[in-house]
Enzyme design. Structure first.
Site, PDB file in Angstrom:
ATOM      1  N   HIS A  12      -0.934  23.615  54.459  1.00 38.16           N
ATOM      2  CA  HIS A  12      -1.750  22.578  55.098  1.00 38.16           C
ATOM      3  C   HIS A  12      -0.977  22.077  56.307  1.00 38.16           C
ATOM      4  O   HIS A  12       0.229  21.829  56.212  1.00 38.16           O
ATOM      5  CB  HIS A  12      -1.989  21.439  54.106  1.00 38.16           C
ATOM      6  N   ARG A  25      -8.004  13.833  61.136  1.00 37.52           N
ATOM      7  CA  ARG A  25      -8.457  14.551  62.332  1.00 37.52           C
ATOM      8  C   ARG A  25      -9.984  14.560  62.417  1.00 37.52           C
ATOM      9  O   ARG A  25     -10.561  14.421  63.484  1.00 37.52           O
ATOM     10  CB  ARG A  25      -7.890  15.971  62.332  1.00 37.52           C
TER      11      ARG A  25
END
Ligand code: FAD
Length: 626
Positions: A248, A268
């Site tokens: 990740h 994000r």
């Protein structure tokens, strides 16, 4: 050995995360007696940690969304190596599984007009993740646990025995019993007392999650040692795609005690951007050719996308995870990293403090408490962390059956669905869709089977194996785990090379004997050293399978990047690497990736297919279409 607890049921579910609980519900609804086992406390599985949400093409926020678009995104994310049938079933059934959770009592966040709200996430064309703030997994587990309790209450009201649906937590399964190529039960120990437990069952669902603890920097918690992967292999099943591990892009990098802990992609999705130590928003430099059409190449367009996604392309921070993780890795390697070896993730300068606290409450608290950083005022420091394994038990797409009769697998422990890279949010939906199917088909298998009998001899052999560390005067299990983590992190991590992978295999081989000689002091009650000693052999076979497959696949695709073989090779797209056990040794063979049906191929433009496939494949598809 005389003091073994004996139990029996129709369907044994190993693992109490989302996949296991959903399977248990389904098997009980089918009238079967069910036992669910979990290594940690009930309610504490990875699923509970899932923050971002569950991907399902409900089309609530953008009505252009539908299962075909979700299917396309999933195949693109997996770089077309996915088992297409799993991706198809997943995209088609995910919305129903989410709705069904609400009928069980879940309550997702809402849109202004009262529908289940959906958020943007990397690789998903439209807002698609049903969520509850950034605590979606908690709601999912809470709801499934509540459903189990209500089924137990139904049983009680109907005068059924309590044993029809039992949950046994803090219990680790160490062996599966087989007979004539079919499973017939499992063996393990209760962690608090060390007492052994043997369960006879004609159908078993493995739902044990991932392997992250084989790496030092990981978002995974202590119990993720690849147990289900290894149990399946030892029972005769096969693992596919073990080279594909998802790092990740955004784990915490500081302070050291929390290194690896996840920073959700929702940061994000909700507007956060990545910057290097020079203050540059660098993701625009890392948009690969295959994604250029879908991602903005300038900040103005990227920023407009949040409010007008129909006429603008998405920000490159929302590229699939493998791309973002590699980009961060490159920036840090090029000397443009932060003080602690990460990059900056900035939402403070992009959204007001109230919005951040409302949309990302867990992240706010996580940084405040663990790193003393106020994410509404300053950027976070983040870097890649081992997060998820795409590889896992090879299963039949429709039934989740493995190669061993009576053995089913669902959730992260299974392979194929996500191809070479999983999209965020596709795991929670995966485990609901395939957890349900696993429960359904395991129940069906149990209906057609006689209740199996376990023999004293096989139970004694499993107990002897479990007690072996007490008889040894050998290695410390923690030292061995550290050694394995160091090998994997250094040589089988985010960027790989043939020479280093060979070195990894040589070094892992030296660990094999040391693991066989691992020792545990103390008694059987509450003995984490003993528990780890038993986990090590599982971590070992998974690590070897990963390193072997990573060496064999000399191309770069999704969660497997070979510095000495950059770029995707269309010939490799057709190949699954299959790991099985030959005695104690991992054997690797090649197998064809299932070919997509013409109808599904027709969902893609030929120009896109040509980026992944050999001309024969995509030309034949376009001819068949016409
Ligand atoms: P898990 O939930 O991992 O459960 C495994 C179960 O098996 C546990 O009960 C464990 O105790 C048990 N077990 C393991 N070994 C044994 C054994 N030997 N004997 C008995 N029991 C055993 N995915 C998304 O889709 N969206 C997200 O927003 C998201 N966020 C995430 C955030 C974090 C921090 C992490 C770590 C993962 C996230 N993921 C997310 C991924 C997702 O949560 C997991 O892939 C998924 O929950 C796995 O579910 P599962 O049911 O397969 O297994």
């Amino acid at each position: 050995i005389n003091d073994v607890e004996h139990l029996a049921c129709d369907v044994l579910v190993i693992g109490a995360g989302g996949a296991g609980l959903r399977a248990a519900v389904e098997a009980r609804l089918a009238g079967k007696s069910v036992i669910v086992i979990s290594k940690s406390l009930f309610g504490k599985a990875h699923t509970v940690m899932a923050e971002g949400g569950a991907a399902a093409a409900m089309g609530n926020v953008n009505s252009n969304d539908n299962w075909q678009v979700h299917f396309r995104d999933t195949m693109r994310g997996g770089k077309f190596l996915n088992n297409y049938r799993m991706a198809e079933i997943h995209a088609q059934e995910a919305p129903d599984r989410i709705w069904e959770l609400e009928t069980y009592g879940a309550l997702f966040d809402r849109t202004a007009d009262g529908k289940i709200s959906q958020r943007n996430f990397g690789g998903h064309e439209y807002p698609r993740l049903a969520h509850v703030g950034d605590r979606t997994g908690l709601e999912l587990i809470r709801t499934l646990q509540q459903k189990l309790v209500s089924l137990q209450q139904d049983d009680e009201a109907a005068g059924e025995s309590e044993d029809k649906l039992q949950v046994i937590d803090e219990t680790t399964i160490t062996e599966l019993f087989t007979d004539g190529g079919a499973v017939k039960g499992a063996f393990g120990y209760r962690r608090s007392t060390g007492r052994f437990i043997a369960i006879a069952a004609p159908a078993i669902v493995l739902a044990t999650g991932g392997i992250g603890r084989s790496f030092k920097v990981t978002s995974n918690s202590w119990e993720y040692t690849g147990d289900g992967h290894a149990l399946a292999m030892r029972a005769g099943a096969k693992l596919i795609n073990m080279e594909f591990i998802q790092f990740h892009p955004t784990g915490m990098v500081w302070p050291p005690s929390v290194r690896g802990i996840l920073v959700t992609e929702s940061v994000r999705g909700d507007g956060g951007i990545l910057k290097n130590s020079e203050g540059k928003r660098f993701m625009f430099d890392y948009i690969p050719e295959v994604f250029k059409a879908q991602y903005a190449d300038n900040p103005e367009e990227a920023d407009r996308w949040y409010t007008d996604p129909d006429t603008n392309r998405r920000p490159p921070e929302l590229l699939p995870r493998d791309e973002v993780a590699r980009a961060i890795n490159s920036e840090v390697k090029a000397g443009r990293g932060t003080e602690h070896g990460g990059v900056y993730l900035d939402i403070a300068s992009r959204r007001d403090a109230e919005t951040i606290r409302k949309k990302l409450p867990s992240m706010y608290h996580q940084f405040k408490e663990l790193a003393d950083v106020d994410i509404t005022a300053e950027p976070m420091e983040v870097g890649p962390t081992c997060h998820y394994i795409m590889g896992g038990i090879e299963v039949d797409a429709d039934t989740t059956a493995s190669a061993v009769a009576g053995l089913f697998a669902a959730g992260e422990v299974s392979g194929g669905m996500h191809g070479s890279n999983r999209l965020g949010g596709n795991s929670l939906s995966d485990l609901l869709v395939f957890g349900k199917r696993a429960g359904e088909y395991a129940a069906e298998h149990a209906s057609a089977s006689e209740p199996p009998k376990l023999t004293d001899a096989e139970i004694a052999a499993a107990a002897e194996e479990a007690l072996r560390p007490f008889g040894n005067d050998g290695e410390n299990p923690y030292a061995l785990q550290n050694a394995m983590q160091a090998i994997n992190g250094r040589l089988v991590g985010i960027i790989r090379k043939a020479g280093e992978l060979e070195e990894a295999l040589t070094e892992l081989a030296t660990l094999k004997e040391r693991i066989a000689n691992v020792s545990a002091g103390g008694g059987r009650a509450y003995n984490p050293g003993w528990h780890l000693a038993l986990d090590l052999r599982n971590m070992y076979v998974c690590s070897v399978a990963t390193a072997m497959a990573a060496l064999e696949r000399d191309e770069s695709r999704g969660g497997h990047t070979r510095e000495d073989a950059p770029g995707m090779n269309p010939e490799w797209r057709k190949v699954n690497l299959v790991a099985s056990l030959d005695g104690e040794d991992v054997r690797l063979t090649r197998q064809a990736v299932p070919t997509m049906t013409p109808g599904l191929l027709g969902l893609f433009e030929t120009t896109e297919l040509s980026k992944y496939m050999t001309p024969e494949e995509y030309q034949s598809s376009s001819t068949e279409q016409e």
